[in-house]
Design a protein around this motif. Structure first.
Motif, PDB file in Angstrom:
ATOM      1  N   GLY A 183      36.963 100.166  51.033  1.00 17.06           N
ATOM      2  CA  GLY A 183      35.841 100.759  51.744  1.00 17.06           C
ATOM      3  C   GLY A 183      36.279 101.663  52.881  1.00 17.06           C
ATOM      4  O   GLY A 183      35.486 102.475  53.367  1.00 17.06           O
ATOM      5  N   GLU A 184      37.532 101.548  53.327  1.00 15.34           N
ATOM      6  CA  GLU A 184      38.053 102.424  54.364  1.00 15.34           C
ATOM      7  C   GLU A 184      38.416 103.790  53.795  1.00 15.34           C
ATOM      8  O   GLU A 184      38.515 103.983  52.589  1.00 15.34           O
ATOM      9  N   VAL A 185      38.627 104.741  54.703  1.00 15.30           N
ATOM     10  CA  VAL A 185      39.048 106.085  54.324  1.00 15.30           C
ATOM     11  C   VAL A 185      40.567 106.179  54.434  1.00 15.30           C
ATOM     12  O   VAL A 185      41.136 105.910  55.495  1.00 15.30           O
ATOM     13  N   THR A 216      39.856 107.682  41.639  1.00 13.15           N
ATOM     14  CA  THR A 216      38.922 108.522  42.386  1.00 13.15           C
ATOM     15  C   THR A 216      38.946 109.928  41.793  1.00 13.15           C
ATOM     16  O   THR A 216      39.891 110.290  41.089  1.00 13.15           O
ATOM     17  N   CYS A 243      41.726 113.180  52.260  1.00 10.88           N
ATOM     18  CA  CYS A 243      40.950 112.012  52.687  1.00 10.88           C
ATOM     19  C   CYS A 243      40.116 111.513  51.513  1.00 10.88           C
ATOM     20  O   CYS A 243      39.496 112.317  50.810  1.00 10.88           O
ATOM     21  N   GLU A 244      40.108 110.212  51.331  1.00 11.36           N
ATOM     22  CA  GLU A 244      39.331 109.624  50.248  1.00 11.36           C
ATOM     23  C   GLU A 244      38.942 108.208  50.627  1.00 11.36           C
ATOM     24  O   GLU A 244      39.744 107.452  51.188  1.00 11.36           O
ATOM     25  N   THR A 245      37.688 107.830  50.322  1.00  8.91           N
ATOM     26  CA  THR A 245      37.220 106.472  50.572  1.00  8.91           C
ATOM     27  C   THR A 245      37.664 105.563  49.440  1.00  8.91           C
ATOM     28  O   THR A 245      37.438 105.864  48.262  1.00  8.91           O
ATOM     29  N   GLY A 292      32.790 110.863  58.830  1.00 10.03           N
ATOM     30  CA  GLY A 292      33.372 109.867  57.947  1.00 10.03           C
ATOM     31  C   GLY A 292      34.351 108.962  58.664  1.00 10.03           C
ATOM     32  O   GLY A 292      34.372 107.751  58.445  1.00 10.03           O
ATOM     33  N   LYS A 339      32.426 106.414  60.700  1.00  6.38           N
ATOM     34  CA  LYS A 339      31.951 105.302  59.880  1.00  6.38           C
ATOM     35  C   LYS A 339      33.101 104.392  59.493  1.00  6.38           C
ATOM     36  O   LYS A 339      32.970 103.169  59.446  1.00  6.38           O
ATOM     37  N   ASP A 340      34.262 104.979  59.205  1.00 10.25           N
ATOM     38  CA  ASP A 340      35.431 104.192  58.835  1.00 10.25           C
ATOM     39  C   ASP A 340      35.848 103.289  59.984  1.00 10.25           C
ATOM     40  O   ASP A 340      36.244 102.134  59.774  1.00 10.25           O
TER      41      ASP A 340
END
Length: 387
Positions: free
Chosen positions: A17-19, A94, A116-118, A187, A190-191
């Motif tokens: 769930g983290e970036v 992803t 960057c990717e969640t 983002g 939120k991370d």
């Protein structure tokens, strides 16, 4: 020659769930010994995260997969396949992101790109067991014109905390800006809130303490009492327990406590029906306790271990495994006395009939702060190749 360097910004361990943020730098090095230098060209570069699953053929029966077709792909094709040549199946990936097209680097010039990717919340945790493996990697692919694709793989570790994906963050009172260049900043905000929420949930779950008392007994009577103050832990914590043998009727000669994980394959994927589960010992304490009224132990849960989890293929559970050695005979010592001028010597019995029995106490092990787990990770935050 071009050097490709990938560096994870915060370390090689993340919560699902983290970036994940990685900076990829492409450099055309200028060597001091070279007499001439020229510009270098790359046609394209792309990055993608995937989770590779591998199972032991002797223990796990998996349905056939179509993933093997990627292994026969020609190397000079321009199709980006991050898991090409890897063992097992790609069970999660992803969307690929293009870093650039047609990059030209002069001698001594370098350019950096941020990826960057969640991380998906519905994926399994990183795990290397006796029957199955779940391995996460960030793969950067790049290609020169009319040349094979080169892959730079950056392995990292993923911890899964159940319940995070069901949490809805409250909407900010201020109106969100419409500038598209601020999406990354939002983002990351939120991370950061996600990491704070995970830390709070873990603290609440593992800080609850209540006295748990267990009577230790065999067929002949009571051996003693075992006391533990909690059964939910984070990786990196110590499991502490105490024994009281003073109220027992049966003498205890020796005990051992092992911190173990139990790896079991789901029934539909077992190679043979009723196959035994696999056990791994992470810490062990053994002590001789004859004539001992009280004793205790402390077993550390390694930061490198995997918290308990369950997937459609495998289940991992934690437990404390106890083994006790008791005697049914009199355990009094023998007194051997000589003359008055000699010292008195105490000796134990030479032979004794003993009984052994075991007991298992399930415990729950949760993840910890990923930054803390990064300190002992086997993975490096920086990886590089030369093309």
């Amino acid at each position: 020659m071009i050097e490709v360097l990938a560096k994870l910004g915060r370390g090689p361990v993340f919560l699902a769930g983290e970036v994940l943020e990685c900076v990829i730098t492409f450099t055309n090095p200028l060597s001091a010994s070279s007499t001439s230098a020229s510009s270098e060209m790359l046609a394209w570069a792309s990055a993608q995260i995937h989770c590779q699953f591998h199972a032991s053929e002797n223990r796990v029966a998996l349905p056939p997969s179509d993933g093997s077709k990627h292994d026969v792909q020609a190397e000079n094709e321009t199709v980006f396949v991050p898991n090409r040549g890897e063992r097992g199946q790609c069970i999660l990936s992803t969307p690929p992101k293009i870093l650039f097209c047609d990059l030209r680097l002069d001698p001594g010039e370098s350019k950096s790109y941020s990826y960057c990717e969640t991380l998906p919340v519905d994926g399994p945790p990183s795990f290397r067991g006796q029957s199955v493996k779940y391995v996460y990697k960030l793969t950067i692919g790049c290609q020169r014109v009319n040349s094979p694709i080169k892959l730079l793989r950056v392995p990292f570790r993923v911890l899964v905390l159940h319940g995070l994906k069901d949490y809805q963050f409250p909407q900010d009172e201020a109106v969100a800006p419409s500038n598209p260049f601020l999406e990354e900043e939002e983002g990351l905000k939120k991370d950061s809130r996600l990491a704070d929420l995970a830390t709070e949930l873990l603290m609440v779950a593992t800080s609850r303490r209540s006295l748990h008392l267990y009577n230790i007994s065999n067929t002949r009577g009571k051996v003693g009492t075992f006391c533990i103050f909690k059964t939910v832990y984070k990786i990196g914590e110590d499991v502490i327990g105490t024994f009281n043998f003073s109220d027992g009727d049966i003498p205890c000669l020796q005990f051992s406590v092992s911190l173990q994980t139990e790896e079991s394959i789901q029934e539909e994927f077992q190679r043979r029906r009723g196959q035994p589960v696999s056990f791994t010992v992470h810490a062990r304490h053994q002590e001789s306790c004859l004539h001992t009224a009280q004793s205790s132990f402390s077993l550390p849960i390694p930061l490198s271990s995997t918290p308990g989890f369950t997937t459609n293929v495998v289940s991992l559970k934690w437990r404390l495994h106890f083994e006790f050695v008791t005697s049914g005979e009199s355990t009094g010592t023998c007194l051997v006395s000589g003359s008055q001028s000699e010292a008195v010597t105490w000796t134990g019995v030479e032979q004794m009939e003993v009984d052994t029995f075991s007991w298992d106490l399930p415990i729950k092990v949760l993840p910890t702060n990923p930054i803390l787990a990064s300190y002992v990770s086997q993975f490096s935050s920086t990886n590089s190749i030369t093309i």
